[in-house]
Design a protein around this motif. Sequence first.
Motif, PDB file in Angstrom:
ATOM      1  N   LEU A 175      -8.858  -4.172  -0.822  1.00 18.72           N
ATOM      2  CA  LEU A 175      -7.713  -4.268   0.077  1.00 18.72           C
ATOM      3  C   LEU A 175      -7.268  -2.892   0.543  1.00 18.72           C
ATOM      4  O   LEU A 175      -6.992  -2.683   1.728  1.00 18.72           O
ATOM      5  N   ALA A 176      -7.190  -1.949  -0.388  1.00 19.79           N
ATOM      6  CA  ALA A 176      -6.761  -0.596  -0.044  1.00 19.79           C
ATOM      7  C   ALA A 176      -7.740   0.055   0.931  1.00 19.79           C
ATOM      8  O   ALA A 176      -7.329   0.718   1.889  1.00 19.79           O
ATOM      9  N   ARG A 177      -9.021  -0.147   0.709  1.00 19.07           N
ATOM     10  CA  ARG A 177     -10.038   0.427   1.602  1.00 19.07           C
ATOM     11  C   ARG A 177      -9.921  -0.175   2.998  1.00 19.07           C
ATOM     12  O   ARG A 177      -9.958   0.535   3.996  1.00 19.07           O
ATOM     13  N   LEU A 178      -9.778  -1.493   3.081  1.00 24.82           N
ATOM     14  CA  LEU A 178      -9.648  -2.138   4.385  1.00 24.82           C
ATOM     15  C   LEU A 178      -8.364  -1.710   5.099  1.00 24.82           C
ATOM     16  O   LEU A 178      -8.360  -1.506   6.314  1.00 24.82           O
ATOM     17  N   ALA A 179      -7.277  -1.568   4.346  1.00 25.28           N
ATOM     18  CA  ALA A 179      -6.007  -1.149   4.940  1.00 25.28           C
ATOM     19  C   ALA A 179      -6.102   0.284   5.466  1.00 25.28           C
ATOM     20  O   ALA A 179      -5.554   0.595   6.526  1.00 25.28           O
ATOM     21  N   ALA A 180      -6.802   1.141   4.750  1.00 26.06           N
ATOM     22  CA  ALA A 180      -6.899   2.549   5.143  1.00 26.06           C
ATOM     23  C   ALA A 180      -7.953   2.794   6.211  1.00 26.06           C
ATOM     24  O   ALA A 180      -7.721   3.549   7.165  1.00 26.06           O
ATOM     25  N   ASP A 181      -9.108   2.144   6.068  1.00 31.43           N
ATOM     26  CA  ASP A 181     -10.258   2.457   6.936  1.00 31.43           C
ATOM     27  C   ASP A 181     -10.511   1.435   8.033  1.00 31.43           C
ATOM     28  O   ASP A 181     -11.329   1.670   8.905  1.00 31.43           O
ATOM     29  N   GLY A 182      -9.865   0.285   7.957  1.00 29.64           N
ATOM     30  CA  GLY A 182     -10.066  -0.746   8.967  1.00 29.64           C
ATOM     31  C   GLY A 182     -11.137  -1.738   8.569  1.00 29.64           C
ATOM     32  O   GLY A 182     -11.773  -1.620   7.520  1.00 29.64           O
ATOM     33  N   PRO A 183     -11.343  -2.753   9.408  1.00 27.34           N
ATOM     34  CA  PRO A 183     -12.304  -3.824   9.112  1.00 27.34           C
ATOM     35  C   PRO A 183     -13.714  -3.281   8.889  1.00 27.34           C
ATOM     36  O   PRO A 183     -14.097  -2.258   9.462  1.00 27.34           O
ATOM     37  N   ASP A 184     -14.466  -4.009   8.054  1.00 29.78           N
ATOM     38  CA  ASP A 184     -15.845  -3.605   7.769  1.00 29.78           C
ATOM     39  C   ASP A 184     -16.635  -4.820   7.302  1.00 29.78           C
ATOM     40  O   ASP A 184     -16.075  -5.870   7.016  1.00 29.78           O
ATOM     41  N   LEU A 232     -18.845  -2.679   2.513  1.00 24.58           N
ATOM     42  CA  LEU A 232     -17.840  -2.614   1.454  1.00 24.58           C
ATOM     43  C   LEU A 232     -18.492  -2.538   0.080  1.00 24.58           C
ATOM     44  O   LEU A 232     -18.061  -1.760  -0.776  1.00 24.58           O
ATOM     45  N   ALA A 233     -19.536  -3.318  -0.139  1.00 32.09           N
ATOM     46  CA  ALA A 233     -20.245  -3.288  -1.423  1.00 32.09           C
ATOM     47  C   ALA A 233     -20.824  -1.900  -1.678  1.00 32.09           C
ATOM     48  O   ALA A 233     -20.733  -1.371  -2.796  1.00 32.09           O
ATOM     49  N   GLU A 234     -21.403  -1.308  -0.654  1.00 28.80           N
ATOM     50  CA  GLU A 234     -21.968   0.040  -0.809  1.00 28.80           C
ATOM     51  C   GLU A 234     -20.879   1.050  -1.137  1.00 28.80           C
ATOM     52  O   GLU A 234     -21.040   1.882  -2.037  1.00 28.80           O
ATOM     53  N   MET A 235     -19.773   1.016  -0.407  1.00 29.47           N
ATOM     54  CA  MET A 235     -18.689   1.979  -0.634  1.00 29.47           C
ATOM     55  C   MET A 235     -18.026   1.797  -1.993  1.00 29.47           C
ATOM     56  O   MET A 235     -17.607   2.763  -2.617  1.00 29.47           O
ATOM     57  N   GLU A 236     -17.935   0.547  -2.440  1.00 28.52           N
ATOM     58  CA  GLU A 236     -17.317   0.263  -3.737  1.00 28.52           C
ATOM     59  C   GLU A 236     -18.324   0.382  -4.887  1.00 28.52           C
ATOM     60  O   GLU A 236     -17.963   0.213  -6.042  1.00 28.52           O
ATOM     61  N   ARG A 237     -19.580   0.583  -4.525  1.00 31.99           N
ATOM     62  CA  ARG A 237     -20.656   0.738  -5.512  1.00 31.99           C
ATOM     63  C   ARG A 237     -20.784  -0.480  -6.416  1.00 31.99           C
ATOM     64  O   ARG A 237     -20.839  -0.380  -7.645  1.00 31.99           O
ATOM     65  N   VAL A 238     -20.802  -1.656  -5.759  1.00 29.56           N
ATOM     66  CA  VAL A 238     -21.018  -2.907  -6.486  1.00 29.56           C
ATOM     67  C   VAL A 238     -22.130  -3.682  -5.798  1.00 29.56           C
ATOM     68  O   VAL A 238     -22.481  -3.404  -4.653  1.00 29.56           O
ATOM     69  N   ARG A 239     -22.686  -4.654  -6.501  1.00 33.13           N
ATOM     70  CA  ARG A 239     -23.725  -5.501  -5.915  1.00 33.13           C
ATOM     71  C   ARG A 239     -23.115  -6.376  -4.825  1.00 33.13           C
ATOM     72  O   ARG A 239     -21.941  -6.772  -4.917  1.00 33.13           O
ATOM     73  N   PRO A 240     -23.896  -6.719  -3.822  1.00 35.04           N
ATOM     74  CA  PRO A 240     -23.379  -7.595  -2.763  1.00 35.04           C
ATOM     75  C   PRO A 240     -22.809  -8.909  -3.302  1.00 35.04           C
ATOM     76  O   PRO A 240     -21.814  -9.412  -2.781  1.00 35.04           O
ATOM     77  N   GLN A 241     -23.427  -9.455  -4.361  1.00 28.92           N
ATOM     78  CA  GLN A 241     -22.930 -10.704  -4.945  1.00 28.92           C
ATOM     79  C   GLN A 241     -21.522 -10.521  -5.519  1.00 28.92           C
ATOM     80  O   GLN A 241     -20.669 -11.409  -5.401  1.00 28.92           O
ATOM     81  N   ALA A 242     -21.293  -9.392  -6.172  1.00 33.76           N
ATOM     82  CA  ALA A 242     -19.963  -9.116  -6.729  1.00 33.76           C
ATOM     83  C   ALA A 242     -18.938  -8.962  -5.607  1.00 33.76           C
ATOM     84  O   ALA A 242     -17.810  -9.458  -5.708  1.00 33.76           O
ATOM     85  N   MET A 243     -19.336  -8.297  -4.525  1.00 36.69           N
ATOM     86  CA  MET A 243     -18.426  -8.136  -3.391  1.00 36.69           C
ATOM     87  C   MET A 243     -18.132  -9.487  -2.762  1.00 36.69           C
ATOM     88  O   MET A 243     -16.986  -9.766  -2.383  1.00 36.69           O
ATOM     89  N   SER A 293     -20.598 -10.911   9.328  1.00 35.84           N
ATOM     90  CA  SER A 293     -19.152 -11.088   9.422  1.00 35.84           C
ATOM     91  C   SER A 293     -18.471  -9.737   9.192  1.00 35.84           C
ATOM     92  O   SER A 293     -19.034  -8.835   8.563  1.00 35.84           O
ATOM     93  N   ILE A 294     -17.281  -9.649   9.714  1.00 36.88           N
ATOM     94  CA  ILE A 294     -16.442  -8.473   9.522  1.00 36.88           C
ATOM     95  C   ILE A 294     -15.202  -8.944   8.779  1.00 36.88           C
ATOM     96  O   ILE A 294     -14.628  -9.993   9.101  1.00 36.88           O
ATOM     97  N   VAL A 295     -14.785  -8.172   7.806  1.00 38.79           N
ATOM     98  CA  VAL A 295     -13.628  -8.529   6.984  1.00 38.79           C
ATOM     99  C   VAL A 295     -12.488  -7.578   7.331  1.00 38.79           C
ATOM    100  O   VAL A 295     -12.695  -6.370   7.453  1.00 38.79           O
ATOM    101  N   ALA A 296     -11.296  -8.140   7.470  1.00 35.76           N
ATOM    102  CA  ALA A 296     -10.101  -7.345   7.756  1.00 35.76           C
ATOM    103  C   ALA A 296      -8.973  -7.788   6.837  1.00 35.76           C
ATOM    104  O   ALA A 296      -8.903  -8.953   6.438  1.00 35.76           O
ATOM    105  N   VAL A 297      -8.105  -6.869   6.498  1.00 36.93           N
ATOM    106  CA  VAL A 297      -6.940  -7.192   5.685  1.00 36.93           C
ATOM    107  C   VAL A 297      -5.919  -7.900   6.576  1.00 36.93           C
ATOM    108  O   VAL A 297      -5.772  -7.577   7.752  1.00 36.93           O
ATOM    109  N   THR A 298      -5.239  -8.905   6.033  1.00 37.80           N
ATOM    110  CA  THR A 298      -4.197  -9.626   6.772  1.00 37.80           C
ATOM    111  C   THR A 298      -2.849  -8.944   6.524  1.00 37.80           C
ATOM    112  O   THR A 298      -2.725  -8.076   5.649  1.00 37.80           O
TER     113      THR A 298
END
Length: 151
Positions: A49-58, A63-74, A99-104
Amino acid sequence: MAADEGGIRDLSEVTRLASDLRLAVGRVTRRLRQAHAVGDMSLSGVSVLARLAADGPDSPTALAEMERVRPQAMASTLAQLEQRGLVRRSPDAADGRRSIVAVTEEGRAVLAERRSESVRRLAAVLGEFSAAERAALASALPLLDRLAARL
């Protein structure tokens, strides 16, 4: 290894510092986490949520790459956030298969409240520290940021 400006003389001292730092940061993190209700969002959810709020939709992949988690975990984290109405997905205009994910707005509100609660707790405790102790903590912040960036 030669002594550096901080007086760390050998690998065992560096290892000891690393261990002590890990324990101290872990304690602070756990104590802040304990302030939130059972069933509250996970730390990974807060981070996304913090990443999306700061950096915008992705994309979920980015997001999985930036958070350093597996795509399944993301995917699991995003599903939980989406179910709570904290993020929304939309088709990628450039590639409809993605798909693109954005914070509401609700996600922003939850994030702000969570930050405010943690900041209030930290400020209350820091108010008990001396000015010199607060200055020492403040002077360490750039180093902690640099350490986090290098991990």
